[in-house]
Structure formats: structure tokens, C-alpha cells
Design a protein around this motif. Structure first.
Motif, PDB file in Angstrom:
ATOM      1  N   ARG A 270      55.594  36.498  47.837  1.00 51.38           N
ATOM      2  CA  ARG A 270      55.295  36.883  46.460  1.00 51.38           C
ATOM      3  C   ARG A 270      55.697  38.341  46.272  1.00 51.38           C
ATOM      4  O   ARG A 270      56.090  39.011  47.232  1.00 51.38           O
ATOM      5  CB  ARG A 270      53.815  36.656  46.137  1.00 51.38           C
ATOM      6  N   ASP A 271      55.583  38.834  45.049  1.00 52.80           N
ATOM      7  CA  ASP A 271      56.088  40.188  44.809  1.00 52.80           C
ATOM      8  C   ASP A 271      55.009  41.259  44.881  1.00 52.80           C
ATOM      9  O   ASP A 271      55.316  42.448  44.799  1.00 52.80           O
ATOM     10  CB  ASP A 271      56.808  40.258  43.454  1.00 52.80           C
ATOM     11  N   GLU A 272      53.733  40.855  45.050  1.00 51.90           N
ATOM     12  CA  GLU A 272      52.645  41.837  45.114  1.00 51.90           C
ATOM     13  C   GLU A 272      51.608  41.397  46.141  1.00 51.90           C
ATOM     14  O   GLU A 272      51.417  40.208  46.400  1.00 51.90           O
ATOM     15  CB  GLU A 272      51.952  41.980  43.756  1.00 51.90           C
ATOM     16  N   ILE A 273      50.901  42.391  46.675  1.00 50.29           N
ATOM     17  CA  ILE A 273      49.783  42.123  47.577  1.00 50.29           C
ATOM     18  C   ILE A 273      48.536  41.847  46.750  1.00 50.29           C
ATOM     19  O   ILE A 273      48.259  42.533  45.763  1.00 50.29           O
ATOM     20  CB  ILE A 273      49.527  43.320  48.506  1.00 50.29           C
ATOM     21  N   GLY A 274      47.795  40.837  47.176  1.00 51.78           N
ATOM     22  CA  GLY A 274      46.527  40.513  46.526  1.00 51.78           C
ATOM     23  C   GLY A 274      45.411  40.376  47.549  1.00 51.78           C
ATOM     24  O   GLY A 274      45.643  40.418  48.760  1.00 51.78           O
ATOM     25  N   LEU A 275      44.202  40.197  47.043  1.00 50.48           N
ATOM     26  CA  LEU A 275      43.033  40.016  47.905  1.00 50.48           C
ATOM     27  C   LEU A 275      42.224  38.815  47.438  1.00 50.48           C
ATOM     28  O   LEU A 275      41.993  38.649  46.240  1.00 50.48           O
ATOM     29  CB  LEU A 275      42.119  41.248  47.873  1.00 50.48           C
ATOM     30  N   MET A 276      41.793  38.003  48.388  1.00 50.50           N
ATOM     31  CA  MET A 276      40.787  36.980  48.138  1.00 50.50           C
ATOM     32  C   MET A 276      39.513  37.467  48.813  1.00 50.50           C
ATOM     33  O   MET A 276      39.439  37.564  50.037  1.00 50.50           O
ATOM     34  CB  MET A 276      41.242  35.628  48.687  1.00 50.50           C
ATOM     35  N   ILE A 277      38.519  37.814  47.994  1.00 45.16           N
ATOM     36  CA  ILE A 277      37.336  38.535  48.475  1.00 45.16           C
ATOM     37  C   ILE A 277      36.147  37.591  48.632  1.00 45.16           C
ATOM     38  O   ILE A 277      35.791  36.857  47.697  1.00 45.16           O
ATOM     39  CB  ILE A 277      36.965  39.665  47.492  1.00 45.16           C
ATOM     40  N   PHE A 278      35.532  37.611  49.823  1.00 52.12           N
ATOM     41  CA  PHE A 278      34.243  36.961  50.032  1.00 52.12           C
ATOM     42  C   PHE A 278      33.173  38.023  49.780  1.00 52.12           C
ATOM     43  O   PHE A 278      33.085  38.995  50.539  1.00 52.12           O
ATOM     44  CB  PHE A 278      34.126  36.401  51.448  1.00 52.12           C
ATOM     45  N   PRO A 279      32.387  37.879  48.738  1.00 49.70           N
ATOM     46  CA  PRO A 279      31.464  38.958  48.372  1.00 49.70           C
ATOM     47  C   PRO A 279      30.200  38.977  49.227  1.00 49.70           C
ATOM     48  O   PRO A 279      29.809  37.961  49.807  1.00 49.70           O
ATOM     49  CB  PRO A 279      31.117  38.619  46.924  1.00 49.70           C
ATOM     50  N   ASP A 280      29.585  40.136  49.295  1.00 51.57           N
ATOM     51  CA  ASP A 280      28.235  40.276  49.840  1.00 51.57           C
ATOM     52  C   ASP A 280      27.284  40.105  48.663  1.00 51.57           C
ATOM     53  O   ASP A 280      27.081  41.031  47.866  1.00 51.57           O
ATOM     54  CB  ASP A 280      28.070  41.644  50.492  1.00 51.57           C
ATOM     55  N   ARG A 281      26.724  38.932  48.530  1.00 51.25           N
ATOM     56  CA  ARG A 281      25.927  38.625  47.345  1.00 51.25           C
ATOM     57  C   ARG A 281      24.691  39.503  47.235  1.00 51.25           C
ATOM     58  O   ARG A 281      24.275  39.863  46.133  1.00 51.25           O
ATOM     59  CB  ARG A 281      25.532  37.142  47.331  1.00 51.25           C
ATOM     60  N   ASP A 282      24.089  39.855  48.351  1.00 55.62           N
ATOM     61  CA  ASP A 282      22.927  40.738  48.311  1.00 55.62           C
ATOM     62  C   ASP A 282      23.327  42.113  47.773  1.00 55.62           C
ATOM     63  O   ASP A 282      22.600  42.720  46.971  1.00 55.62           O
ATOM     64  CB  ASP A 282      22.307  40.879  49.705  1.00 55.62           C
ATOM     65  N   ALA A 283      24.480  42.609  48.227  1.00 53.11           N
ATOM     66  CA  ALA A 283      24.954  43.905  47.748  1.00 53.11           C
ATOM     67  C   ALA A 283      25.281  43.856  46.261  1.00 53.11           C
ATOM     68  O   ALA A 283      25.011  44.810  45.518  1.00 53.11           O
ATOM     69  CB  ALA A 283      26.177  44.343  48.548  1.00 53.11           C
ATOM     70  N   LEU A 284      25.869  42.753  45.821  1.00 56.00           N
ATOM     71  CA  LEU A 284      26.176  42.616  44.398  1.00 56.00           C
ATOM     72  C   LEU A 284      24.899  42.628  43.564  1.00 56.00           C
ATOM     73  O   LEU A 284      24.824  43.300  42.529  1.00 56.00           O
ATOM     74  CB  LEU A 284      26.948  41.322  44.141  1.00 56.00           C
ATOM     75  N   ALA A 285      23.899  41.866  44.024  1.00 51.28           N
ATOM     76  CA  ALA A 285      22.635  41.801  43.281  1.00 51.28           C
ATOM     77  C   ALA A 285      21.960  43.167  43.237  1.00 51.28           C
ATOM     78  O   ALA A 285      21.435  43.584  42.198  1.00 51.28           O
ATOM     79  CB  ALA A 285      21.722  40.755  43.921  1.00 51.28           C
ATOM     80  N   ALA A 286      21.985  43.876  44.379  1.00 56.59           N
ATOM     81  CA  ALA A 286      21.363  45.199  44.438  1.00 56.59           C
ATOM     82  C   ALA A 286      22.054  46.185  43.512  1.00 56.59           C
ATOM     83  O   ALA A 286      21.418  47.107  42.977  1.00 56.59           O
ATOM     84  CB  ALA A 286      21.378  45.714  45.877  1.00 56.59           C
ATOM     85  N   ALA A 287      23.356  45.984  43.302  1.00 53.21           N
ATOM     86  CA  ALA A 287      24.125  46.880  42.436  1.00 53.21           C
ATOM     87  C   ALA A 287      24.087  46.468  40.975  1.00 53.21           C
ATOM     88  O   ALA A 287      24.699  47.129  40.125  1.00 53.21           O
ATOM     89  CB  ALA A 287      25.570  46.936  42.914  1.00 53.21           C
ATOM     90  N   GLY A 288      23.387  45.369  40.680  1.00 55.80           N
ATOM     91  CA  GLY A 288      23.220  44.954  39.292  1.00 55.80           C
ATOM     92  C   GLY A 288      24.322  44.072  38.738  1.00 55.80           C
ATOM     93  O   GLY A 288      24.403  43.864  37.526  1.00 55.80           O
TER      94      GLY A 288
END
Length: 605
Positions: free
Chosen positions: A500-518
Motif C-alpha cells: 500500500r502507499d501509506e503506513i497504518g495501525l490496527m490498534i488493540f486498545p487498553d479499555r481501562d485506560a480509555l475509560a479512565a481518560a473519559g
């Protein structure tokens, strides 16, 4: 800064060959090596019979086995195995995790030359992973299989692949056909145990360790007594303090993996140490158990993965009493699996100085299941993470550099496997025409003008890929950088962009961190779509983009995956690492969405 631990100075010779290869060797000689693991057990049972060797939690305390009791039980179990006619062609499958009985059975089998094959307990306990277990059984064709609890492992024990295999359990439950572990401890005086032990030598196979099978069916690594015994001499040569006083660990790392089961287990056995089995893990819901265990017993050596050290750092900073106990007799902090974040490294240095005025040796090494495992080690103190050191005594590393001095690594030495179980074709493919094992890993010199400064791991050759422009992307190094960039939102991630022509990311999130950050966790078709979260990721990628140049490092898009990586689908290996290829193929629809500029739920520069 004063350090408590003794170490052997790096002394490496470098040979630059006409074909472009670079050979690195230690100029230090290899110390004395025993012939087999039972030599260690006999030696320590005589020298320190009452010292604790193996221990596991039992009620409010510990079940402890001394060196003398371990030897006694190992010999009785070995008699029982020998009476069954077991030998080199009758492997024992160990389906359970770490435990005292697991350790006793493994040592008893090694005592008479019966290979043991520990597999990840998840393969037995998770219904969807039984396919992996079946693959291992079909390859190994075991005569005996061990579980700690027949009821807990009952579903796996019903697999047709285990038909005719003797099942042994420490807790047999209500299954009458199961042999109790206590029955093995009855022994059999009618066999010539000492003669059988005398036939075991350096080339006898002690273990068959299963690889993760990321690109094909799992392979069985033939692990000999020589490999394991040499490796412990190499480690103690580099870390002399192991011989100065008996080491102790409180360790959770799984014994089906070479690091926990060969490196750490044998380090205690070889040096008269004590192995306290930590039945916790650095995951939510189990880490409190680790802290409870550490409140009772602490080690002189600590081995962990980076996420475990990060969780431990946070706990130690909050608990002054535990912090004091943890550091007061500590000789070594050893991280594995990935680079230790520098802030975590510095936090441990700071706490160590506060407690005892000096810093233990903080280090890492490099190796694979096929190399027993340690092959390079950073045995000199260093002020930062990410360096895996130099070849250990007795090892020759052959480096094949590219134009940027990124080197493919191949190795030769007495700790290298003879081959794969029942697979001569894969064995032949694993070695080059000079007999060097082809590791598939890449490294770079810390200082090209001074080989004694060591090397840094730079990913797997197979993980690198090209963009459509023909530009190479070094995915492993970029992944580590992006995890730091997206901390603490990303628990893990896969770097994309091949063809492909660009670099991408498939992210596995830290759900606890997401919740803590709102951040909210709304999702659509397998991806998290919270606008605030995507905006934050966009901001971080954009900010980083201003600091880098070139398409090989610029990350232009990202998607946040709603579902965690699946063990049953092979997206997670037995070691807990992501299988990138499985993620990309199993979530092809999300990969396609990531590169669709009209799609919703992506962050795009």
C-alpha cells in the motif's frame, strides 16, 4: 552509581569476512558443564539437603520441597515411569501450568531420558483452542499426559486424540480412569533406576518445546541436556553472583515457554536456588495475587515482561514496606519479550537507590526456543533499555549486514538445538550451509566501532515489508515507537501497509485506560468510533509526523479494534504475543476499511 551485582566484562572478537559476513565471539572460555540435569539435583541434595528448591502456594502458606525431598520423589516417580517401559520414544505431555508436581514429573522424566513436552495450559482450558492442543498431541504421540486437576481439565481430557494415553492428575476428581500423582510416588523397586540414569547423557532429549506456529503448524524443538546445561554455565559465567550465593525467584513466567521453564527453572536448579511459583500474573484480576505472594517471599532475582514491571513499579511506589522487602536483597532485574520503557527503568533505579543506596544489575538477553534460550546477553551495567548485549561464552554469531548495517543474525554453539521433532525438512531449512542456525531476527550495533557495546534487537526479518513505492518499513522498531506514542491508550498494535502507499495501525486498545481518560466505547462493525478518541489519536500521529521524515516511518492512518486479540483464532501465541499475520488475515475487512478514505471510524492524516 554503585551496583551490587558482579558481572563478567564483555570481551568480543570481531572477524570481517570477504563475503561480507561478520563473526562475533567471546574471548572468554566456557566454564565447566555438567552432563545432565540430575547432576545438579544430586549435587545440591548432598550439599544443601534442607534448602527449599520448589514451592507453591498452599492455603495461607507454601508447600515447599527441599532438595533432598525433591530428589527422593523424583527417583520414585522415575521408577514408576521406568516400570511402565517408558523411554526416549514415549514423551510425556504436560497440559497444566506451573506447579510443584509439574516440576517433579519433568525432573523424573529427565532422570531416565523420557522427553517432556509442556504445552500452554490455555490450549486445554479454552474450548476454542483445543485445535492447537490436538496438533501437539498428533505430533508428539505421547504415552502419558499430566494435568493438575482432572475436573478442571475434563473437557480437554475427552479429546479423541488422547485415547489410549495414560492420564495422570494430582487431583483426579471423580474420573476413575485417571492415575493419581500419588500412585507415581509409590515407585517400583524392581527396576534398575541407577542404570537408566547412567544412560542419560548430554545428547539425550530432555524436552520437546512447541513453537508458537505463527506461520505454520507448531514445530517441536528438540531440547537436549547439553543445551540446557551449557546455557546455565554460560549464564553463570556472565553473572558470577549466581555462584556466590543461592538465588531465589518468585516467578510466574510459564514453563511451556523456554524462558520460564528452561532459563529460570534451571537457573535455580543449577545454582542451588529456590523457586517460589507465583500463581499470579501481570493482568487485571491476578496481579493482586502476585503482590500477596511478594508480601510473603521476595527474590534475589526478578524476571518479568515490560507490562509486568510497569504494574510492579506502580505497586512498589505506593507500598513502602513492600518496596523495602523487594529491593533489600535484589541482585538482578531482568526484562524479556520487549524493551522496558525508559521511565519504568528509571523508576526502579530511583527506588533501589532510596532503599539500599545501590542499583541491581538491570539487563536483558536474546535468544529463541531453539537456542535454549540465552545466546546474547548484556552482562555489563548499562543505563538504558533495549540492548541485548554480546554473544555468550561458546557462541559464535554470524551477522549478515545490509547497506544500512542492519544485520540478520545466525548463531552456532553447544546451546543450539539439533533439530525439530519428526521434521527433517524443517530442520534442514533451519541451518545454513555452514551449520549456523538461521534465527530470522535482525540487530544493529549500539556502536559500530566498538562491538563490546553490544547490539540492539531490530525486529524479525519476516515482519518487514515494502510499501508500493518500494520503501522498506522496519515494522518491529516502528511498533515499539508507536506503542510509546499512543500510551496508555494502546495495549498493542499491528503495523500495516504492505503493498500500500501509506503506513497504518490496527490498534488493540487498553479499555481501562480509555475509560479512565473519559473516552466512550461505542463501536461500529468491529471498530471503536468515539470521535474524541479518534481525534486524540489523530493529534498524536500528526504531532509525531512533524518530527519524522520519509514514508518508511510516517504513520498516516489508524483504526481502533473493538474485539481483543483471540487466542482461539491464533491471533495470540502461547507466549502472549500478537501473531500479526493472523490478525491481518482474520480481520481483512477492518484492514480494508483502514485504507478506505470514505470509511468512518478511522484516524487519518
Amino acid at each position: 552509581m554503585k551496583r551490587t551485582s558482579q558481572f563478567l566484562r564483555h570481551s568480543i572478537s570481531r572477524e570481517d569476512r570477504a563475503d561480507g559476513a561478520i563473526l562475533l565471539r567471546s574471548t572468554h572460555g566456557l566454564g565447566p558443564v555438567v552432563d545432565k540435569t540430575s547432576d545438579w539435583l544430586h549435587g545440591w541434595a548432598k550439599e544443601a539437603p534442607d534448602r527449599v528448591f520448589l514451592a507453591e502456594r498452599s492455603g495461607a502458606g507454601w508447600r515447599e520441597e527441599s532438595y533432598s525431598s525433591t530428589l527422593q520423589k523424583v527417583r520414585l516417580i522415575a521408577q514408576s515411569l521406568l516400570a511402565r517401559g517408558m523411554g526416549a520414544d514415549t514423551p510425556i505431555l504436560i497440559m497444566s501450568g506451573n506447579g510443584v508436581d509439574h516440576g517433579l514429573l519433568a525432573l523424573a522424566a529427565q532422570y531416565i531420558g523420557v522427553p517432556v513436552a509442556p504445552v500452554a495450559e490455555q490450549y486445554s482450558l479454552i474450548h476454542g483452542a483445543h485445535g492447537r492442543l490436538r496438533q501437539a498431541i498428533e505430533l508428539l504421540q505421547p504415552t502419558m499426559a499430566y494435568v493438575v486437576d482432572a475436573d478442571q481439565y475434563g473437557e480437554a481430557l475427552k479429546l479423541d486424540a488422547l485415547e489410549g494415553v495414560e492420564i495422570v492428575a494430582s487431583r483426579p476428581g471423580n474420573i476413575e480412569t485417571v492415575t493419581t500423582f500419588d500412585a507415581l510416588l509409590q515407585g517400583d523397586a524392581g527396576v534398575d533406576l541407577d542404570a537408566a540414569n547412567g544412560q542419560v547423557g548430554p545428547d539425550t532429549v530432555a524436552k520437546i518445546l512447541m513453537t508458537s506456529g505463527s506461520t505454520s503448524a507448531p514445530k517441536g524443538v528438540l531440547t537436549t541436556h547439553r543445551m540446557m546445561c551449557v546455557n546455565q554455565t554460560q549464564l553463570a559465567d556472565g553473572l558470577p553472583f549466581l555462584r556466590d550465593r543461592p538465588p531465589r525467584v518468585v516467578d510466574w513466567l510459564p514453563w511451556n515457554h523456554v524462558f520460564g521453564g528452561s532459563h529460570n527453572f534451571n537457573m535455580m536448579l543449577a545454582n542451588g536456588g529456590s523457586f517460589y511459583i507465583d500463581d499470579g500474573k501481570p493482568v487485571k484480576g491476578l496481579f493482586d495475587r502476585t503482590l500477596e505472594n511478594l508480601s510473603m517471599v521476595t527474590g534475589s532475582l526478578v524476571f518479568n515482561v515490560p507490562v509486568g514491571f510497569a504494574m510492579l513499579r506502580d505497586a512498589l511506589e505506593k507500598d513502602a514496606a513492600l518496596r523495602q522487602r523487594f529491593f533489600e536483597n535484589l541482585d538482578l532485574l531482568f526484562y524479556a519479550g520487549a524493551s522496558l520503557p525508559q521511565d519504568v527503568w528509571q523508576s526502579f533505579e530511583k527506588m533501589a537507590i532510596e532503599v539500599k543506596g545501590e542499583v541491581p544489575l538491570m539487563t536483558s538477553s536474546w535468544g529463541l526456543t531453539e537456542t535454549a534460550p540465552a545466546t546474547m546477553m548484556q552482562q555489563e551495567p548499562i543505563g538504558r533499555s533495549g540492548v541485548v548485549g554480546v554473544p555468550m561464552n561458546g557462541v559464535t554469531a554470524k551477522l549478515i549486514p545490509d547497506a544500512d548495517m542492519r544485520c540478520e543474525v545466525r548463531v552456532k554453539g553447544p546451546n543450539i538445538m539439533p533439530g525439530y521433532y519428526q521434521d527433517p525438512e524443517k530442520t534442514k531449512e533451519a541451518f545454513d550451509d555452514e551449520g549456523y542456525f538461521i534465527t530470522g531476527d535482525a540487530m544493529v550495533f549500539v556502536d559500530p566501532d566498538d562491538v563490546n557495546k553490544g547490539m540492539k534487537f531490530d525486529g524479525r526479518i519476516s515482519e518487514d515489508f515494502k510499501l508500493l513505492t518500494g520503501t522498506w518499513v522496519r515494522a518491529a522498531g516502528l511498533r515499539i515507537e508507536m506503542l510509546a506514542c499512543l500510551a496508555p491508550l494502546a495495549a498493542d498494535l499491528v503495523v500495516t501497509g504492505q503493498d500500500r502507499d501509506e503506513i497504518g495501525l490496527m490498534i488493540f486498545p487498553d479499555r481501562d485506560a480509555l475509560a479512565a481518560a473519559g473516552f466512550t466505547l461505542e463501536e461500529e462493525d468491529g471498530a471503536l468510533t468515539c470521535p474524541k478518541l479518534l481525534s486524540e489519536i489523530h493529534h498524536r500521529l500528526n504531532e509525531r509526523s512533524g518530527r519524522v521524515s520519509g514514508s518508511s516511518t510516517r504513520v498516516a492512518r489508524a483504526i481502533v479494534l473493538a474485539e481483543p486479540a483471540s487466542l482461539t483464532e491464533g491471533e495470540v501465541t502461547a507466549k502472549g504475543n500478537l501473531n500479526f499475520r493472523k490478525v491481518l488475515t482474520g480481520r481483512a475487512n477492518l484492514l480494508k476499511r483502514l485504507y478506505d478514505d470514505a470509511a468512518s471510524g478511522i484516524a487519518k492524516l
